[in-house]
Design an enzyme around this catalytic site. Sequence first.
Site, PDB file in Angstrom:
ATOM      1  N   SER A 186       0.841  -1.189   0.000  1.00  0.00           N
ATOM      2  CA  SER A 186       0.000   0.000   0.000  1.00  0.00           C
ATOM      3  C   SER A 186       0.875   1.237   0.000  1.00  0.00           C
ATOM      4  O   SER A 186       2.073   1.174   0.258  1.00  0.00           O
ATOM      5  CB  SER A 186      -0.923   0.016   1.226  1.00  0.00           C
ATOM      6  N   GLY A 231       2.182   2.861  -2.233  1.00  0.00           N
ATOM      7  CA  GLY A 231       3.284   2.866  -3.181  1.00  0.00           C
ATOM      8  C   GLY A 231       4.512   2.100  -2.762  1.00  0.00           C
ATOM      9  O   GLY A 231       5.509   2.071  -3.495  1.00  0.00           O
ATOM     10  N   GLU A 269     -10.126   2.685  -8.405  1.00  0.00           N
ATOM     11  CA  GLU A 269      -9.128   3.467  -9.134  1.00  0.00           C
ATOM     12  C   GLU A 269      -9.161   3.114 -10.616  1.00  0.00           C
ATOM     13  O   GLU A 269      -9.203   1.934 -10.978  1.00  0.00           O
ATOM     14  CB  GLU A 269      -7.730   3.195  -8.576  1.00  0.00           C
ATOM     15  N   GLU A 308      -7.485  -0.656  -9.775  1.00  0.00           N
ATOM     16  CA  GLU A 308      -7.556  -1.375  -8.505  1.00  0.00           C
ATOM     17  C   GLU A 308      -8.827  -0.981  -7.769  1.00  0.00           C
ATOM     18  O   GLU A 308      -9.491   0.003  -8.122  1.00  0.00           O
ATOM     19  CB  GLU A 308      -6.335  -1.050  -7.623  1.00  0.00           C
ATOM     20  N   ASP A 330      -7.045   6.639   0.652  1.00  0.00           N
ATOM     21  CA  ASP A 330      -6.257   7.798   1.063  1.00  0.00           C
ATOM     22  C   ASP A 330      -6.570   9.046   0.228  1.00  0.00           C
ATOM     23  O   ASP A 330      -6.657  10.152   0.763  1.00  0.00           O
ATOM     24  CB  ASP A 330      -4.752   7.491   1.064  1.00  0.00           C
ATOM     25  N   THR A 331      -6.775   8.885  -1.087  1.00  0.00           N
ATOM     26  CA  THR A 331      -7.101  10.046  -1.912  1.00  0.00           C
ATOM     27  C   THR A 331      -8.446  10.649  -1.520  1.00  0.00           C
ATOM     28  O   THR A 331      -8.719  11.816  -1.802  1.00  0.00           O
ATOM     29  CB  THR A 331      -7.134   9.672  -3.409  1.00  0.00           C
ATOM     30  N   ARG A 379       3.423   9.322   5.756  1.00  0.00           N
ATOM     31  CA  ARG A 379       2.420  10.373   5.746  1.00  0.00           C
ATOM     32  C   ARG A 379       2.021  10.690   7.183  1.00  0.00           C
ATOM     33  O   ARG A 379       1.555   9.817   7.913  1.00  0.00           O
ATOM     34  CB  ARG A 379       1.207   9.914   4.922  1.00  0.00           C
TER      35      ARG A 379
END
Length: 396
Positions: free
Chosen positions: A160, A162, A267, A279, A286-287, A364
Amino acid sequence: MVKIGTPLTKVAKKALLCGSGELGKEVTIELQRYGVEVVACDRYANAPAMQVAHRSYTLSMLDGDALRAIIEKEQPDLIIPEVEAIATPTLVALEKEGYKVIPTANAAFLTMNREGIRRLAHEELGLPTSFYRFADNYEEFKTAIEEVGIPCVVKPIMSSSGHGQSTVKKAEDVDKAWHMAQEGGRAGAGRVIVERFVDFDYEITLLTVRHSGGTTCLEPIGHHQVEGDYRESWQPQAMTPAALEKAKEIAHKITGALGGYGIFGVEMFIKGDEVIFSEVSPRPHDTGMVTMISQDLSEFGLHARAVLGLPIPSIRFYGPSASKAIVIEGDTDKVEFDNLEAVLEEPGTQIRLFGKPEVKGHRRYGVILATDETVEKALAKAERAYKKLQVIIHPR
């Protein structure tokens, strides 16, 4: 009828979170607004959701025996996966025994790794996807690269934000991509997916909520990623009517196949009027943190309502909005944020600090939110606020 008791009593309605990051923290808060007792679990202590939950446990989410022991002890009404790396066979078994897994144990199982969901989307549902191959070892990986072609994208089948993801742009990148994928997987080294690089104009997350009244798609969210890790998102993403309609059709098909109630982050890549499925996450995305300022019901509020079986008669969209991730790099367990009064001096600006206990590499730590007359102005406002933020990283 939906009935909710009082937390910390014998009649409490109890939810157990498998994963307690920043997204789980917001879900916890929203569930508690309805009087739900929340138990937070994660692989490390003092995770964000643990800081607001009624109780917490620290364990590997991949340890099926440990997870089962906690669930049998707590007897939750709802088991809510909030990360990909979970002992999903245990969840499947528990569901068969009568426990309720959100949205379903099968959805958690299929989406735990990219192979399950890609095979469902492309091979069973016939959704348009990029050309792909899977590989278990380096020799298979090299063969997959040859079949897919360069440029291509390499990802661990389970990761996850990235982690472990990279783009192979030339032959010299192949070895590095393999090692990154082996080091970045949530369950350690193992199987990877190699995807043909998609020529797209932009990519979106179409948040889709399945609830007691049906299925509702939110305004599309555009986003910017760095090596697969979200950095900025905005809502709405401008799309042609034809592309938006195709995106909604794909979202309805994939979420319908997964079943259950809750929010899904679907996505997709967009090229003109064409839409390619990428996906899906059967949980808040998160977005989608941009919805904390763009809507009357954020993705977390919608998730809470949906999983509790409560109606969602309408979702009020306030207007163009943006989010910008606050990413910290270093190796420390002591981070401070300064100059916050300047960060928030403009109207239509908010900040969320997640309270994560430490960072090793990059992580993050918060998000800045902004609204304005246009998406471009909202993004610019978020960027201005971000530049005013002062981050103090203390040595361990």
